[in-house]
Design a protein around this motif. Structure first.
Motif: not given
Length: 277
Positions: A45-71
């Motif tokens: 649609a025209g985006a060039a950058m994505i600003h990402v917040h990551v959630r865990d398996d329960e859809h809660r915000p997380t800063l778990e590095v492994s989850r961030l790296t996988e994303t």
């Protein structure tokens, strides 16, 4: 490397955020598969950058590095978008966890230039933390996007650059986050004041309007030659009573506004040039 065309527009999509729950907004992309699907749609649609917040398996915000790296890995494998991780996380995340976000090796990271009231909460960004995160971004070769919620943050950016020099890549890109209860209002006069106060080292800027300020801020930014951040992190309705069904809708609307302003959404390759990646 050739310059980015003067009439081009960086559209950043912020698809998830940390505030809205999946239960309240089922269409919010919170799983990795949902984020990848959203990223593909928004790139088309025209985006060039994505600003990402990551959630865990329960859809809660997380800063778990492994989850961030996988994303980060999944987004890179599926799109050409510049991948920017939020180092703000949730307002409840400890500073130590926020520093570890760079362990996931994104292309870019957000770097908020000061503490701000955030609704009923406080988004804490003390000066020593800002300095540590900035130096870490230089060492890790991650390009920061300086997030400015108030005019004091603009002044702090000048202080930071004077003290520690330019970011990795040599470009200075900032984003005005406007309309947060407790920060600067989402109005054209506020944006004019913020842009007028930017340090001379700034090479590009964008603006984000939260909630009802989304369209006024977008139109003001376009009229001043700025760039745009849009997404369901920032607004959940297209107009009063009409919910957003997907982030691509917001990117498409931004691209339509750009067309009316005779601006062309830039490619991810051009975004990398703009940001010094």
């Amino acid at each position: 490397m050739p310059d980015v065309p003067a009439d081009s527009l960086l559209i950043t999509v912020a698809p998830t955020g940390a505030e809205t729950t999946k239960a309240d907004c089922p269409q919010l992309p919170t799983t990795i598969d949902e984020l990848v699907a959203t990223a593909r749609e928004c790139e088309a649609a025209g985006a060039a950058m994505i600003h990402v917040h990551v959630r865990d398996d329960e859809h809660r915000p997380t800063l778990e590095v492994s989850r961030l790296t996988e994303t980060v890995t999944a987004l890179r494998e599926s799109t050409d978008l510049v991948v920017q991780l939020s180092t703000g996380g949730s307002v409840h995340d400890p500073l130590e966890a926020r520093l570890k976000v760079l362990d996931a090796a994104p292309d870019s990271c957000s770097l908020t230039m000061g503490t701000t009231n955030f609704g009923d909460d406080v988004f804490s960004n003390p000066w020593p933390f800002i300095c540590e995160l900035y130096q870490l971004s230089q060492e890790r070769q991650v390009v920061p996007e300086f997030e400015l919620f108030d005019l004091g943050h603009v002044h702090a950016l000048g202080r930071l650059l004077d003290t520690y020099g330019l970011p990795y890549g040599g470009k200075v890109h900032v984003d005005f986050v406007m309309g947060v209860p407790g920060g600067m209002p989402g109005t054209a006069p506020a944006l004019v004041a913020g842009v007028a106060a930017l340090p001379a080292a700034v090479t590009s800027w964008s603006a984000t309007g939260i909630g009802r300020s989304t369209l006024p801020v977008a139109l003001a930014s376009l009229s001043m030659g700025g760039h745009l951040r849009v997404g369901m992190e920032d607004v959940l309705t297209l107009r009063r009573g009409v919910p957003v069904n997907s982030n691509a809708q917001l990117v498409e609307r931004a691209a339509g506004l750009a067309s009316a302003a005779q601006r062309t959404p830039m490619t991810p390759a051009d975004a990398r040039t703009l940001l010094g990646l």
